[in-house]
Design a protein around this motif. Structure first.
Motif, PDB file in Angstrom:
ATOM      1  N   ARG A  67     -11.849  26.808 -11.394  1.00  0.00           N
ATOM      2  CA  ARG A  67     -13.196  26.596 -10.876  1.00  0.00           C
ATOM      3  C   ARG A  67     -13.979  27.901 -10.842  1.00  0.00           C
ATOM      4  O   ARG A  67     -13.423  28.995 -10.898  1.00  0.00           O
ATOM      5  N   SER A  68     -15.296  27.761 -10.727  1.00  0.00           N
ATOM      6  CA  SER A  68     -16.167  28.924 -10.682  1.00  0.00           C
ATOM      7  C   SER A  68     -15.954  29.706  -9.397  1.00  0.00           C
ATOM      8  O   SER A  68     -15.705  29.136  -8.333  1.00  0.00           O
ATOM      9  N   ARG A  69     -16.073  31.046  -9.503  1.00  0.00           N
ATOM     10  CA  ARG A  69     -15.896  31.938  -8.363  1.00  0.00           C
ATOM     11  C   ARG A  69     -17.071  32.912  -8.280  1.00  0.00           C
ATOM     12  O   ARG A  69     -17.754  33.159  -9.264  1.00  0.00           O
ATOM     13  N   CYS A  70     -17.231  33.492  -7.105  1.00  0.00           N
ATOM     14  CA  CYS A  70     -18.172  34.582  -6.941  1.00  0.00           C
ATOM     15  C   CYS A  70     -17.597  35.813  -7.628  1.00  0.00           C
ATOM     16  O   CYS A  70     -16.427  36.156  -7.428  1.00  0.00           O
ATOM     17  N   PHE A  71     -18.412  36.500  -8.426  1.00  0.00           N
ATOM     18  CA  PHE A  71     -17.921  37.678  -9.142  1.00  0.00           C
ATOM     19  C   PHE A  71     -17.659  38.856  -8.200  1.00  0.00           C
ATOM     20  O   PHE A  71     -16.921  39.771  -8.540  1.00  0.00           O
ATOM     21  N   SER A  72     -18.255  38.828  -7.005  1.00  0.00           N
ATOM     22  CA  SER A  72     -18.088  39.945  -6.071  1.00  0.00           C
ATOM     23  C   SER A  72     -16.891  39.773  -5.154  1.00  0.00           C
ATOM     24  O   SER A  72     -16.073  40.684  -4.998  1.00  0.00           O
ATOM     25  N   CYS A  73     -16.749  38.596  -4.530  1.00  0.00           N
ATOM     26  CA  CYS A  73     -15.683  38.400  -3.545  1.00  0.00           C
ATOM     27  C   CYS A  73     -14.604  37.427  -4.011  1.00  0.00           C
ATOM     28  O   CYS A  73     -13.621  37.195  -3.298  1.00  0.00           O
ATOM     29  N   SER A  74     -14.775  36.827  -5.202  1.00  0.00           N
ATOM     30  CA  SER A  74     -13.797  35.908  -5.812  1.00  0.00           C
ATOM     31  C   SER A  74     -13.621  34.605  -5.037  1.00  0.00           C
ATOM     32  O   SER A  74     -12.647  33.888  -5.243  1.00  0.00           O
ATOM     33  N   LYS A  75     -14.546  34.297  -4.134  1.00  0.00           N
ATOM     34  CA  LYS A  75     -14.477  33.035  -3.409  1.00  0.00           C
ATOM     35  C   LYS A  75     -14.727  31.873  -4.362  1.00  0.00           C
ATOM     36  O   LYS A  75     -15.651  31.900  -5.169  1.00  0.00           O
ATOM     37  N   ILE A  76     -13.865  30.838  -4.297  1.00  0.00           N
ATOM     38  CA  ILE A  76     -14.078  29.632  -5.092  1.00  0.00           C
ATOM     39  C   ILE A  76     -15.328  28.916  -4.592  1.00  0.00           C
ATOM     40  O   ILE A  76     -15.525  28.729  -3.386  1.00  0.00           O
ATOM     41  N   LEU A  77     -16.201  28.536  -5.521  1.00  0.00           N
ATOM     42  CA  LEU A  77     -17.468  27.907  -5.153  1.00  0.00           C
ATOM     43  C   LEU A  77     -17.305  26.395  -5.030  1.00  0.00           C
ATOM     44  O   LEU A  77     -16.662  25.761  -5.866  1.00  0.00           O
ATOM     45  N   TYR A  78     -17.873  25.824  -3.968  1.00  0.00           N
ATOM     46  CA  TYR A  78     -17.840  24.379  -3.762  1.00  0.00           C
ATOM     47  C   TYR A  78     -18.946  23.710  -4.572  1.00  0.00           C
ATOM     48  O   TYR A  78     -19.875  24.364  -5.046  1.00  0.00           O
ATOM     49  N   TRP A  79     -18.872  22.387  -4.680  1.00  0.00           N
ATOM     50  CA  TRP A  79     -19.807  21.661  -5.529  1.00  0.00           C
ATOM     51  C   TRP A  79     -21.247  21.885  -5.094  1.00  0.00           C
ATOM     52  O   TRP A  79     -22.156  21.982  -5.929  1.00  0.00           O
ATOM     53  N   TYR A  80     -21.490  21.990  -3.755  1.00  0.00           N
ATOM     54  CA  TYR A  80     -22.857  22.138  -3.274  1.00  0.00           C
ATOM     55  C   TYR A  80     -23.392  23.557  -3.497  1.00  0.00           C
ATOM     56  O   TYR A  80     -24.578  23.822  -3.256  1.00  0.00           O
ATOM     57  N   ALA A 108     -20.714  33.518   0.985  1.00  0.00           N
ATOM     58  CA  ALA A 108     -19.618  34.192   1.677  1.00  0.00           C
ATOM     59  C   ALA A 108     -19.883  35.680   1.901  1.00  0.00           C
ATOM     60  O   ALA A 108     -19.868  36.168   3.024  1.00  0.00           O
ATOM     61  N   CYS A 109     -20.138  36.411   0.805  1.00  0.00           N
ATOM     62  CA  CYS A 109     -20.262  37.877   0.903  1.00  0.00           C
ATOM     63  C   CYS A 109     -21.697  38.366   0.884  1.00  0.00           C
ATOM     64  O   CYS A 109     -21.950  39.563   1.050  1.00  0.00           O
ATOM     65  N   ARG A 110     -22.657  37.480   0.642  1.00  0.00           N
ATOM     66  CA  ARG A 110     -24.083  37.789   0.623  1.00  0.00           C
ATOM     67  C   ARG A 110     -24.491  38.734  -0.504  1.00  0.00           C
ATOM     68  O   ARG A 110     -25.577  39.325  -0.465  1.00  0.00           O
ATOM     69  N   SER A 111     -23.641  38.889  -1.502  1.00  0.00           N
ATOM     70  CA  SER A 111     -24.018  39.707  -2.650  1.00  0.00           C
ATOM     71  C   SER A 111     -25.067  38.959  -3.480  1.00  0.00           C
ATOM     72  O   SER A 111     -25.108  37.726  -3.502  1.00  0.00           O
ATOM     73  N   LEU A 112     -25.905  39.718  -4.167  1.00  0.00           N
ATOM     74  CA  LEU A 112     -26.971  39.126  -4.973  1.00  0.00           C
ATOM     75  C   LEU A 112     -26.394  38.394  -6.180  1.00  0.00           C
ATOM     76  O   LEU A 112     -25.465  38.884  -6.831  1.00  0.00           O
ATOM     77  N   LEU A 113     -26.950  37.236  -6.475  1.00  0.00           N
ATOM     78  CA  LEU A 113     -26.567  36.474  -7.659  1.00  0.00           C
ATOM     79  C   LEU A 113     -27.548  36.784  -8.787  1.00  0.00           C
ATOM     80  O   LEU A 113     -28.700  37.126  -8.549  1.00  0.00           O
ATOM     81  N   SER A 114     -27.075  36.650 -10.006  1.00  0.00           N
ATOM     82  CA  SER A 114     -27.912  36.942 -11.157  1.00  0.00           C
ATOM     83  C   SER A 114     -28.989  35.875 -11.341  1.00  0.00           C
ATOM     84  O   SER A 114     -28.722  34.667 -11.200  1.00  0.00           O
ATOM     85  N   TRP A 115     -30.193  36.336 -11.694  1.00  0.00           N
ATOM     86  CA  TRP A 115     -31.266  35.397 -12.003  1.00  0.00           C
ATOM     87  C   TRP A 115     -30.984  34.627 -13.287  1.00  0.00           C
ATOM     88  O   TRP A 115     -31.693  33.670 -13.601  1.00  0.00           O
TER      89      TRP A 115
END
Length: 250
Positions: A36-49, A66-73
């Motif tokens: 499944r997809s994860r956050c590139f910064s904290c590696s948290k697995i992303l939920y469907w929502y 989770a970590c409040r890091s910026l996501l890519s546009w």
């Protein structure tokens, strides 16, 4: 103004979300099936929502929950472009098999565009898939011979630019890409798309140089800087297909 079909637009958004996965995982050793997809910064697995196209990005204000890091546009932009692209193809009123084929072709082109912007390279797997699908489109539209000759001529021209400049003027990946463009659009459409690509690329390059002069701390670009050319080729293709712009008619 295009009529908006919500079902087609939502389908395009969902495909755009999938295309983002392809762009980020391609040539990294991680396949589509690699979990499944994860956050590139904290590696948290992303939920469907957290993966709802565009909406999740807006509700989370462009940050990981989770970590409040910026996501890519890149995420919402690719999804929106994909949704609009699916609508534009739907409104070409092509036969359903050809519509599905064009969806696949332009999805590939969108991946190539973003990948080239990020890495300044066009992967062989993507461009060869585009050539094969363009070949099928030429066959379905009874334009095989013209498309094949145009694709070969464009390839030779771009190969010459690449070969005699030692890769300074053009990349070999661009030569392979325009072979598919010729197959897909034929002589008039293919030449028009390439001319548009050069015009738009020239204007974009000059604007970026001007921006460098005005804001030298934000961007460093000169007349000798390399710009990926595939995005301009693909934009030229889109302008020809969706807006019917044919510079040869001028």
């Amino acid at each position: 103004m295009w009529p908006i079909d919500p079902t087609v637009f939502i389908l395009g958004l969902l495909i755009g979300s999938f295309l983002n996965v392809v762009i980020y995982r391609y040539n990294t050793g991680l396949g589509i099936q690699s979990g499944r997809s994860r956050c590139f910064s904290c590696s948290k697995i992303l939920y469907w929502y957290e993966l709802i196209p565009v909406l999740s990005f807006v509700l989370q204000r462009g940050r990981c929950r989770a970590c409040r890091s910026l996501l890519s546009w890149q995420y919402p932009l690719v999804e929106l472009v994909s949704g609009l692209m699916f609508l534009a193809i739907w409104n070409l009123l092509l036969p359903l098999p050809l519509t599905a084929l064009y969806w696949a072709i332009f999805s590939l082109l969108l991946v190539i565009l973003v990948y080239d912007l990020r890495h300044k390279i066009i992967p062989d797997g993507l461009v060869f898939a585009f050539i094969i699908l363009s070949l099928v489109a030429a066959l379905l539209q009874s334009a095989f011979v013209g498309g094949l000759l145009t694709g070969a001529a464009l390839f030779v021209g771009f190969w010459a630019l690449w070969h005699f400049s030692g890769g300074r003027w053009m990349g070999f990946g661009d030569a392979k890409l325009v072979a598919g463009v010729g197959l897909l659009l034929g002589l008039r459409g293919g030449l028009s798309a390439i001319i548009l690509a050069f015009w738009i690329g020239a204007v974009a390059g000059l604007l970026l140089i001007l921006f460098t002069r005005l804001f030298p701390r934000n961007l460093s670009l000169t007349m000798k800087s390399e710009l990926p050319f595939a995005p301009f080729i693909i934009l030229g293709v889109a302008l020809n297909v969706f807006l019917g712009i044919n510079v040869l008619a001028f």
